[in-house]
Design a protein around this motif. Structure first.
Motif, short mmCIF file in Angstrom:
data_model
loop_
_atom_site.label_atom_id
_atom_site.label_comp_id
_atom_site.label_asym_id
_atom_site.label_seq_id
_atom_site.Cartn_x
_atom_site.Cartn_y
_atom_site.Cartn_z
N LEU A 98 -19.15 90.62 33.07
CA LEU A 98 -18.65 90.29 31.96
C LEU A 98 -18.04 88.90 32.39
O LEU A 98 -18.51 88.16 31.98
N GLN B 255 -19.58 85.09 31.92
CA GLN B 255 -19.01 83.58 31.47
C GLN B 255 -19.16 82.62 32.78
O GLN B 255 -19.06 81.46 32.35
N GLU B 256 -18.49 83.03 33.56
CA GLU B 256 -17.72 82.04 34.89
C GLU B 256 -19.71 81.04 35.06
O GLU B 256 -19.40 79.60 35.23
N CYS C 32 -20.26 79.18 31.52
CA CYS C 32 -19.36 77.94 31.35
C CYS C 32 -19.00 77.27 32.21
O CYS C 32 -18.02 77.14 33.39
N THR D 173 -20.59 74.24 27.35
CA THR D 173 -20.44 76.00 26.91
C THR D 173 -18.83 76.00 26.86
O THR D 173 -18.31 76.92 26.35
N ILE E 243 -16.18 77.93 24.41
CA ILE E 243 -14.86 79.05 24.65
C ILE E 243 -13.50 78.53 24.04
O ILE E 243 -12.86 78.96 23.72
#
Length: 273
Positions: free
Chosen positions: A220, A224-225, A228, A234, A238
């Protein structure tokens, strides 16, 4: 091996459908009943080889493993009426979290377990949560696990984490479908995209995300990394989530645990009479 279902509401029906369609068990090995017998008859109409019984006693007589799929406060009075039929070679399984296996063992002489399923099991996916009673033999545990391996990933849990594990596994699909719907509604309200197109894109996105996690290519945080980019679109999104969500999930867990504690207390009073 015959499997009985006392209660064919939402989750009872989902389990029956998943077990049959995954070929984990032949339809003829399923015996079921419901307070409103028409609900069991409706399942039988789809799977004619299944067996609809008039009452819980008849289900127990014909079954080796019996799933109790009724409301928590209906379990104690039900078991008082049928416990004389629950021989040592049978296994009783509750699918509700507030009822502990120790409480079941206090009033029945058969083997006992608790299995908390998820709606995701209907797609032969997700997790099912297991807690075995001291009365449950290794052989019976293996039979139950094998049955659920066809529709889920069985995970054994301790009593202490029952509620939070259920929040993630069983309630989680409802929580995140709500969030996804709010995501879609926001997109439709603020742009020219249609509801139909937004739902299609969001659904395919969540399916693809699940497959990515399944491959274990990403966790997870790393997922995201990867999406983003610092200073990008993005990242801006966030930041809004960080500011707006606040302690929403902490409060959600607190709320479900408060309700769980209330349910546990009501069940405790029944079993300690």
């Amino acid at each position: 091996m015959n499997i009985g279902f006392i209660g064919t509401g939402n989750m009872g029906k989902i389990l029956i459908e998943a077990i049959i369609e995954s070929h984990s068990l032949a339809p003829s090995a399923i015996f079921m009943t419901n307070r409103t017998i028409a609900k069991a008859a409706a399942i039988n109409k789809i799977y004619p080889e299944t067996n609809v019984m008039d009452n819980a006693s008849e289900v127990i007589k014909h079954s080796d493993i019996i799933f109790i799929c009724v409301k928590p406060l209906d379990i104690h009075p039900l078991l008082l009426n049928v416990r004389h039929l629950l021989r040592r070679d049978k296994c009783l399984i509750s699918i509700t979290s507030p009822v502990q296996v120790e409480q079941l063992e206090s009033i029945v002489n058969c083997q006992v377990a608790r299995v908390i399923p998820s709606i995701t099991n209907r797609a032969f996916a997700g997790v099912s949560l297991f807690t075995f009673g001291n009365s449950c033999s290794n052989e019976m545990q293996q039979k139950i696990e094998k049955l659920f391996e066809g529709i889920s990933t069985p995970v054994e849990i301790e009593n202490e984490i029952t509620r939070v594990a259920s929040d993630i596994v069983s309630c989680g699909p409802a929580f995140f479908s709500y969030l996804l719907q709010r995501f879609v509604n926001g997109a439709v309200k603020e742009t020219e995209i249609s509801q139909e197109k937004a739902v299609q894109l969001a659904s395919e996105m969540i399916i693809g995300m699940g497959k990515l996690l399944e491959t274990e290519l990403y966790t997870l945080p790393t997922l995201q990394e990867k999406v983003c980019v610092k200073g990008g679109v993005t990242g801006k999104g966030i930041k809004v989530l960080e500011e707006e969500l606040g302690p929403v999930f902490e409060n959600l867990i607190k709320s479900t645990h408060r309700k769980y504690d209330e349910d546990i207390e009501e069940v405790r009073r029944q079993f300690e009479k």
